[in-house]
Structures are given as structure tokens and as C-alpha cells.
Design a protein around this motif. Structure first.
Motif, mmCIF file in Angstrom:
data_model
loop_
_atom_site.group_PDB
_atom_site.id
_atom_site.type_symbol
_atom_site.label_atom_id
_atom_site.label_comp_id
_atom_site.label_asym_id
_atom_site.label_seq_id
_atom_site.Cartn_x
_atom_site.Cartn_y
_atom_site.Cartn_z
ATOM 1 N N ASP A 141 41.516 33.521 54.323
ATOM 2 C CA ASP A 141 40.243 33.554 54.392
ATOM 3 C C ASP A 141 39.852 33.026 52.943
ATOM 4 O OD1 ASP A 141 39.916 35.013 56.864
ATOM 5 O OD2 ASP A 141 40.004 36.994 55.839
ATOM 6 N N GLY A 168 42.074 51.463 59.444
ATOM 7 C CA GLY A 168 43.209 51.093 58.483
ATOM 8 C C GLY A 168 42.498 51.728 57.255
ATOM 9 N N LYS A 178 38.687 42.881 53.566
ATOM 10 C CA LYS A 178 39.708 43.665 54.452
ATOM 11 C C LYS A 178 41.009 44.318 53.283
ATOM 12 C CE LYS A 178 39.022 40.125 57.797
ATOM 13 N NZ LYS A 178 39.631 38.744 57.926
ATOM 14 N N ALA A 179 41.788 44.957 53.688
ATOM 15 C CA ALA A 179 42.880 45.531 53.140
ATOM 16 C C ALA A 179 43.528 43.958 52.884
ATOM 17 C CB ALA A 179 43.729 46.477 53.976
ATOM 18 N N ALA A 180 43.900 43.299 53.626
ATOM 19 C CA ALA A 180 44.787 42.104 53.421
ATOM 20 C C ALA A 180 44.045 41.273 52.281
ATOM 21 C CB ALA A 180 44.697 41.151 54.603
ATOM 22 N N HIS A 181 42.981 41.418 51.859
ATOM 23 C CA HIS A 181 42.456 40.727 50.591
ATOM 24 C C HIS A 181 43.032 41.429 49.453
ATOM 25 C CE1 HIS A 181 38.944 39.454 53.682
ATOM 26 N NE2 HIS A 181 39.795 38.356 53.472
ATOM 27 N N THR A 202 45.777 47.813 57.912
ATOM 28 C CA THR A 202 44.671 47.126 58.459
ATOM 29 C C THR A 202 44.293 47.418 59.649
ATOM 30 O OG1 THR A 202 46.272 45.379 59.399
ATOM 31 C CG2 THR A 202 45.176 45.093 57.301
ATOM 32 N N THR A 206 31.928 37.403 55.747
ATOM 33 C CA THR A 206 33.414 37.977 55.826
ATOM 34 C C THR A 206 33.415 39.533 55.383
ATOM 35 O OG1 THR A 206 34.056 35.775 55.130
ATOM 36 C CG2 THR A 206 35.926 37.483 55.062
ATOM 37 N N THR A 207 34.094 40.405 56.224
ATOM 38 C CA THR A 207 34.378 41.827 55.952
ATOM 39 C C THR A 207 35.607 41.740 55.104
ATOM 40 O OG1 THR A 207 33.516 42.524 57.999
ATOM 41 C CG2 THR A 207 35.306 43.960 56.923
ATOM 42 N N ARG A 229 40.186 51.945 53.997
ATOM 43 C CA ARG A 229 39.093 51.679 53.755
ATOM 44 C C ARG A 229 39.190 51.269 52.041
ATOM 45 N NH1 ARG A 229 33.579 55.167 52.870
ATOM 46 N NH2 ARG A 229 32.145 53.525 52.754
ATOM 47 N N ILE A 230 38.537 50.171 51.998
ATOM 48 C CA ILE A 230 38.519 49.446 50.587
ATOM 49 C C ILE A 230 37.541 50.229 49.786
ATOM 50 C CG2 ILE A 230 38.134 47.286 49.479
ATOM 51 C CD1 ILE A 230 40.503 47.363 51.619
#
Length: 179
Positions: free
Chosen positions: A74, A125, A87-90, A121, A84-85, A127-128
Motif C-alpha cells: 500500500d 488481528g 493495518k498490522a502489516a503497515h 492481521t 486506507t485502513t 488492533r493498532i
């Protein structure tokens, strides 16, 4: 990598390091003002500096610039209700990037211990949280300071637990701090 032309310069030398101390020249005499294809290794952070040449006389070093050789998932986040949400990946990618920057420095020691070291995720998953952003900022700020790089001007200085939503600007600030 790009830079601003220096008055009277006939060409430029670009130097790179991946250990924070030993700089090696990239290419030969480079015309103004772009270095392309310098064979950076994906997942590594590099410091660059440029010296202008006037004939055979080389200038002092430019300010150093940081670059992390990685393309974020992303790469262009969008803001707003349908944006864009985050995410944990970010967050995981930023941890990897910041740790790559820290490898430039032996003085900082081991990588920081992050809250929720394993982010998951999906709908159930991780929560940020505010703490994720604060920890990333703290680690990146320390690395940039130790590398004599300018401080980051964060868009959203105050992130309050349970009231401030983590947003695009928070991620963009950190991404821009490593590239």
C-alpha cells in the motif's frame, strides 16, 4: 536519488554507506543531479552524501540523506472515511524499516522491544494502538539523531490513548523518515 545543483560544479561524486562509517563512491563522475540504479539491496538502509566537482577539485560533503531500499505494501495510503485502513502489516513494515536504519549504528545496540512484538492481521488481528506509533517514533528519532540527520516534523504531535485514531499521516511521517 536527486540533489540540487551546486554553483560551478562540473560533475558530482555520490557516496553510500550501509554501516554508517565506510562510504564508497557510486558510479564515476555523475552529471547533475540524479543517481539511478546504484544496486541497493532490498531491505537495507543506506546513507548517501554528495560532493560536487569543479574540474578535479572535490567539495566538502553535502548533508547526508537516508534511503531505505524497500517498497511498502500500500505505498500510497489514502485519507478519509473510505481511505486506507491502517493495518498490522503497515506497522510491521515500519518496524523492519526502522530496524534496518538502526543497523547503520552499532552504538544503539539491540533493536528495541516493541509492544505486541508479533502483530497479527485479519478481522481478529492486533488492533493498532497509540503505543505502536510512539515506539516507532522513538526508535526512528534516536536513529536519525545518532546519524546526524534532521529531526522529523510529525504532522500529529499529540497522540492520545483511547481518543486519537491512528491515521494515514502517522504512517506517512514514519515512512518518509526512513526514505
Amino acid at each position: 536519488m536527486t540533489w540540487t545543483a551546486a554553483a560551478g560544479a562540473t560533475s558530482y561524486h555520490v557516496y553510500r554507506t550501509n554501516d554508517g562509517t565506510t562510504f564508497t563512491q557510486q558510479g564515476g563522475n555523475i552529471a547533475c543531479c540524479t543517481l539511478v540504479g546504484d544496486a541497493a539491496t532490498t531491505g537495507k538502509a543506506y546513507l548517501y552524501k554528495v560532493r560536487s566537482l569543479n574540474g578535479s577539485t572535490e567539495s566538502a560533503d553535502s548533508n547526508k540523506d537516508l534511503s531505505y531500499a524497500f517498497i511498502f505494501a500500500d505505498p500510497t495510503l489514502t485519507a478519509g472515511a473510505l481511505g486506507t485502513t491502517i493495518k498490522a502489516a503497515h506497522i510491521a513494515e515500519l518496524r523492519t524499516a526502522i530496524n534496518a536504519v538502526r543497523t547503520q549504528l552499532t552504538i544503539l545496540g539491540a533493536a528495541p522491544a516493541f509492544t505486541d512484538p508479533t502483530l497479527t492481521t485479519g478481522p481478529t488481528g492486533t488492533r493498532i494502538k497509540r503505543v505502536h506509533i510512539i515506539e516507532l517514533r522513538t526508535a526512528l528519532d534516536a536513529a536519525r539523531l545518532a546519524l546526524s540527520l534532521p529531526a522529523i516534523s510529525y504532522t500529529d504531535l499529540t497522540i492520545t490513548a483511547f481518543s486519537t485514531q491512528v491515521k494515514k499521516a502517522n504512517i506517512d511521517d514514519l515512512r518518509n523518515g526512513v526514505k
